[in-house]
Enzyme design. Structure first.
Site, short mmCIF file in Angstrom:
data_model
loop_
_atom_site.label_atom_id
_atom_site.label_comp_id
_atom_site.label_asym_id
_atom_site.label_seq_id
_atom_site.Cartn_x
_atom_site.Cartn_y
_atom_site.Cartn_z
N HIS A 248 3.98 8.38 49.35
CA HIS A 248 2.90 7.04 50.04
C HIS A 248 1.58 7.63 51.11
O HIS A 248 0.32 7.37 50.72
CB HIS A 248 2.90 6.17 50.26
N ARG B 135 2.73 5.90 38.86
CA ARG B 135 3.71 7.19 38.59
C ARG B 135 3.80 7.27 37.07
O ARG B 135 3.99 8.79 36.43
CB ARG B 135 4.80 6.72 39.30
N LYS C 72 11.55 -10.04 49.27
CA LYS C 72 12.41 -8.22 48.56
C LYS C 72 13.03 -8.13 48.99
O LYS C 72 13.68 -7.33 49.02
CB LYS C 72 10.81 -7.63 49.00
N SER D 61 10.33 4.60 47.61
CA SER D 61 11.15 3.86 48.36
C SER D 61 12.26 3.81 48.12
O SER D 61 13.11 3.98 48.63
CB SER D 61 10.35 2.66 49.17
P1 ADP Z 1 4.47 -2.24 46.21
O1 ADP Z 1 6.26 -3.01 46.29
O2 ADP Z 1 3.70 -2.89 45.88
O3 ADP Z 1 5.15 -0.89 45.01
P2 ADP Z 1 5.46 0.10 46.91
O4 ADP Z 1 5.45 0.36 48.38
O5 ADP Z 1 6.36 0.24 46.85
O6 ADP Z 1 5.07 -1.03 47.18
O7 ADP Z 1 4.24 0.62 46.28
C1 ADP Z 1 3.16 0.63 46.98
C2 ADP Z 1 1.74 1.23 46.18
O8 ADP Z 1 1.87 3.50 46.18
C3 ADP Z 1 2.21 1.30 44.15
O9 ADP Z 1 0.37 1.28 43.93
C4 ADP Z 1 2.56 2.69 44.02
O10 ADP Z 1 2.28 2.85 42.37
C5 ADP Z 1 1.96 4.12 44.90
N1 ADP Z 1 3.50 4.44 44.89
C6 ADP Z 1 4.42 4.53 45.96
N2 ADP Z 1 5.57 5.46 45.39
C7 ADP Z 1 4.47 6.70 44.82
C8 ADP Z 1 4.31 8.07 44.45
N3 ADP Z 1 5.61 8.64 44.83
N4 ADP Z 1 3.58 8.38 43.87
C9 ADP Z 1 2.11 7.34 44.02
N5 ADP Z 1 1.97 6.77 43.90
C10 ADP Z 1 3.36 5.89 44.42
#
Ligand code: ADP
Length: 158
Positions: free
Chosen positions: A17, A90, A41, A128
């Site tokens: 992030h 990803r 969630k 996460s």
């Molecule tokens: P959501 O539940 O909306 O997917 P996340 O917190 O899991 O929320 O992810 C938020 C954004 O960050 C999403 O667009 C996700 O693809 C991106 N993201 C999460 N981890 C990574 C990573 N390791 N590299 C690139 N983008 C990421």
């Protein structure tokens, strides 16, 4: 003034992030990092906790703001006067879902576009969910999240 929204659960925020935030902030004038308030969630951290953790670990980036939002992202983007939504890709598994959401949002509001950044290779595996999985077994999460967050994550499982 080009303003973008980077929405997500950030439960908790990871190096993946942070990498996305740093890179997006270089492209736009202001980046609004928006924590989704989504009770369905069953998150590990409260919205307040997620917002303050994000504030702590992004203090070095001048042109960002951390907020939270309820309801539809596309409505929140309009309220926040943002013309861009940033999402990270990803793997192919992200793509199908993200494409559908982006296309839906464009039908709802054609003035707001979704921009995708591909993950940095070193964080391609990172989510996460992985962090929580490893932490729940007391494993080493220092490669996944900033040092300031480590104890707070373990504390949730003690
Ligand atoms: P959501 O539940 O909306 O997917 P996340 O917190 O899991 O929320 O992810 C938020 C954004 O960050 C999403 O667009 C996700 O693809 C991106 N993201 C999460 N981890 C990574 C990573 N390791 N590299 C690139 N983008 C990421």
């Amino acid at each position: 003034m080009k303003r973008a929204i980077y929405p997500g659960s950030f439960d908790p925020a990871t190096f993946g992030h942070i990498d996305m935030i740093e890179r997006s902030a270089q492209i736009v004038d202001e980046l609004v990092v928006a924590v989704l308030i989504n009770s369905a969630k069953n998150p590990l951290f409260s919205v307040q906790e997620r917002v303050s953790m994000l504030e702590e670990i992004t203090g070095h980036i001048p042109n960002i703001r951390i907020t939270s939002f309820n309801g539809l992202l596309i409505d929140y983007a309009r309220e926040a006067d943002a013309s861009i939504i940033v999402r990270g890709l990803r793997a192919v598994t992200d793509f199908e879902y993200e494409l559908q959401i982006a296309q839906t949002n464009r039908i709802v509001n054609s003035r707001i576009d979704t921009v995708f950044l591909t993950t940095s290779l070193e964080y391609a595996y990172l989510s996460s969910t992985i962090v929580k999985e490893v932490a729940s077994y007391g494993g080493d999460i220092s490669h996944f999240v900033p040092e300031q967050l480590i104890d707070r994550i373990y504390a949730k499982y003690s």
